[in-house]
Design an enzyme around this catalytic site. Structure first.
Site, PDB file in Angstrom:
ATOM      1  N   ASP A  16       0.837  -1.205   0.000  1.00  0.00           N
ATOM      2  CA  ASP A  16       0.000   0.000   0.000  1.00  0.00           C
ATOM      3  C   ASP A  16       0.873   1.257   0.000  1.00  0.00           C
ATOM      4  OD1 ASP A  16      -2.337   1.400  -0.065  1.00  0.00           O
ATOM      5  OD2 ASP A  16      -2.892   1.045   2.031  1.00  0.00           O
ATOM      6  N   GLY A  19       0.199   5.368  -4.514  1.00  0.00           N
ATOM      7  CA  GLY A  19      -0.353   6.658  -4.945  1.00  0.00           C
ATOM      8  C   GLY A  19       0.276   7.795  -4.159  1.00  0.00           C
ATOM      9  N   HIS A  33       2.845   2.906  -8.953  1.00  0.00           N
ATOM     10  CA  HIS A  33       2.615   1.479  -9.242  1.00  0.00           C
ATOM     11  C   HIS A  33       3.821   0.897  -9.999  1.00  0.00           C
ATOM     12  CE1 HIS A  33      -1.326   2.033  -7.710  1.00  0.00           C
ATOM     13  NE2 HIS A  33      -1.858   2.597  -8.775  1.00  0.00           N
ATOM     14  N   LEU A 127      10.816 -21.118  -4.199  1.00  0.00           N
ATOM     15  CA  LEU A 127       9.825 -20.225  -3.604  1.00  0.00           C
ATOM     16  C   LEU A 127       8.515 -20.209  -4.409  1.00  0.00           C
ATOM     17  CD1 LEU A 127      10.622 -16.643  -2.380  1.00  0.00           C
ATOM     18  CD2 LEU A 127       8.734 -16.967  -3.941  1.00  0.00           C
ATOM     19  N   ARG A 188      -5.152  -1.837   8.800  1.00  0.00           N
ATOM     20  CA  ARG A 188      -6.416  -2.558   8.611  1.00  0.00           C
ATOM     21  C   ARG A 188      -6.192  -3.697   7.623  1.00  0.00           C
ATOM     22  NH1 ARG A 188      -7.457   2.704   6.830  1.00  0.00           N
ATOM     23  NH2 ARG A 188      -7.082   3.019   4.609  1.00  0.00           N
TER      24      ARG A 188
HETATM   25  C1  IPE Z   1      -5.590  -2.629  -0.165  1.00  0.00           C
HETATM   26  O1  IPE Z   1      -5.200  -1.317  -0.403  1.00  0.00           O
HETATM   27  C2  IPE Z   1      -5.618  -3.397  -1.446  1.00  0.00           C
HETATM   28  C3  IPE Z   1      -4.321  -3.660  -2.037  1.00  0.00           C
HETATM   29  C4  IPE Z   1      -3.153  -3.341  -1.542  1.00  0.00           C
HETATM   30  C5  IPE Z   1      -4.360  -4.369  -3.287  1.00  0.00           C
HETATM   31  P1  IPE Z   1      -6.265  -0.149  -0.602  1.00  0.00           P
HETATM   32  O2  IPE Z   1      -5.480   1.087  -0.765  1.00  0.00           O
HETATM   33  O3  IPE Z   1      -7.204  -0.498  -1.679  1.00  0.00           O
HETATM   34  O4  IPE Z   1      -7.044  -0.200   0.792  1.00  0.00           O
HETATM   35  P2  IPE Z   1      -7.886   0.886   1.582  1.00  0.00           P
HETATM   36  O5  IPE Z   1      -8.905   1.428   0.625  1.00  0.00           O
HETATM   37  O6  IPE Z   1      -6.939   1.960   2.017  1.00  0.00           O
HETATM   38  O7  IPE Z   1      -8.468   0.159   2.749  1.00  0.00           O
HETATM   39  C1  IPE Z   2      -1.459   0.166  -3.402  1.00  0.00           C
HETATM   40  O1  IPE Z   2      -1.246   1.528  -3.472  1.00  0.00           O
HETATM   41  C2  IPE Z   2      -1.725  -0.464  -4.742  1.00  0.00           C
HETATM   42  C3  IPE Z   2      -3.116  -0.883  -4.956  1.00  0.00           C
HETATM   43  C4  IPE Z   2      -4.056  -0.853  -4.079  1.00  0.00           C
HETATM   44  C5  IPE Z   2      -3.457  -1.384  -6.282  1.00  0.00           C
HETATM   45  P1  IPE Z   2      -2.450   2.560  -3.542  1.00  0.00           P
HETATM   46  O2  IPE Z   2      -2.793   2.764  -4.975  1.00  0.00           O
HETATM   47  O3  IPE Z   2      -3.570   2.120  -2.679  1.00  0.00           O
HETATM   48  O4  IPE Z   2      -1.762   3.866  -2.962  1.00  0.00           O
HETATM   49  P2  IPE Z   2      -2.364   4.885  -1.905  1.00  0.00           P
HETATM   50  O5  IPE Z   2      -2.844   4.088  -0.747  1.00  0.00           O
HETATM   51  O6  IPE Z   2      -3.468   5.602  -2.606  1.00  0.00           O
HETATM   52  O7  IPE Z   2      -1.217   5.773  -1.565  1.00  0.00           O
HETATM   53 MG    MG Z   3      -4.010   2.406  -0.721  1.00  0.00          MG
END
Ligand code: IPE
Ligand code: IPE
Ligand code: MG
Length: 235
Positions: A16, A19, A33, A127, A188
């Site tokens: 996570d 973005g 990404h 692995l 979470r």
């Molecule tokens: C969880 O991240 C899903 C993945 C890492 C693929 P999100 O960014 O979608 O989760 P929330 O919305 O913050 O809970």
């Molecule tokens: C995790 O990073 C990748 C996916 C959920 C696909 P995010 O895209 O959720 O990045 P943030 O949480 O918005 O920074």
């Molecule tokens: Mg996220």
């Protein structure tokens, strides 16, 4: 690099913060990404070196389909491209590659890429790398319950045990995660492996996924090594 002697059999990672990583640099989210793929590569490389049997990644949730079309599209293309690009590496390092999740929602092109890489690496003995794609914990439990209900109607029998139910989940045959790491400071589960994390140890780190490389991984493993797992019993 000092590696802890008590390593997990299965490490799972909620990747996570891509973005936010991009935003901090004034760039588009997708840039995060792209850079996140390099972190996956670094973690797998370390996992091969340290002989961790299973490493899984939450790559795309069922809820993530609700993101803008352009981001979804880019993520899907990126995943297809990245898995094909890694195929030679997987073969060289004996990595078995798997994708688990709701296949019905994936494009034919991506399913073809997945089948190609899974098929080519299926007999590898090192692995196991799992990508959870279009996955959610509640979806998994529901599809398992549906299949089990069907079997129970056909073959009514003894009471169902937790191990019986596990066999209907998409993770059938894969050990439950010993350690779950989530990056980016969020604490979470976001509808990830709900059934399978019953006794998993959680490690949360503020590091954003694109910055999570070998040293961050080692630190998380170190934290895990210090945990006392009791599984409800007394030691
Ligand atoms: C969880 O991240 C899903 C993945 C890492 C693929 P999100 O960014 O979608 O989760 P929330 O919305 O913050 O809970
Ligand atoms: C995790 O990073 C990748 C996916 C959920 C696909 P995010 O895209 O959720 O990045 P943030 O949480 O918005 O920074
Ligand atoms: Mg996220």
């Amino acid at each position: 690099m000092q590696i802890p002697d008590k390593l997990p059999t299965h490490v799972s990672i909620i990747m996570d913060g891509n973005g936010r990583w991009a935003k901090e640099r004034g760039k588009e989210r997708v840039y995060g990404h792209f850079e996140g793929v390099e972190s996956v590569r670094a973690v797998i490389e370390a996992g091969v070196e340290w002989k961790i049997p299973y490493i899984s990644f939450f790559a795309f949730s069922e809820e993530n389909w609700g993101r803008p079309d352009a981001e979804v599209q880019t993520l899907m293309e990126l995943m297809g491209r990245a898995m094909l690009a890694e195929l030679d590496n997987f073969m060289e390092h004996d990595v078995r590659f798997m994708v688990l999740g709701n296949r019905a929602r994936l494009s034919d092109a991506l399913k073809a890429d997945i089948d190609k890489v899974m098929g080519a690496t299926a007999a590898n003995k090192g692995l196991t790398m799992i990508l959870f794609l279009s996955y959610s914990g509640r979806w998994d439990i529901l599809q398992a319950a549906e299949k089990m209900a069907h079997d129970l109607i056909e073959h009514p029998g003894r009471p169902v045990q937790p191990e019986d139910f596990s066999r209907y989940l998409v993770t059938a045959g894969i050990p439950d995660p010993d350690l779950l790491i989530r990056t980016s400071g969020e604490q979470r589960i976001s509808n990830y492996l709900l059934w399978q994390t019953a006794y998993t140890e959680f490690v949360f780190t503020d590091t954003l996924w694109p910055d999570f490389r070998k040293e961050a991984f080692r630190e998380a493993l170190q934290t895990y090594a210090l945990r006392d797992r009791r599984f409800g019993k007394i030691k």
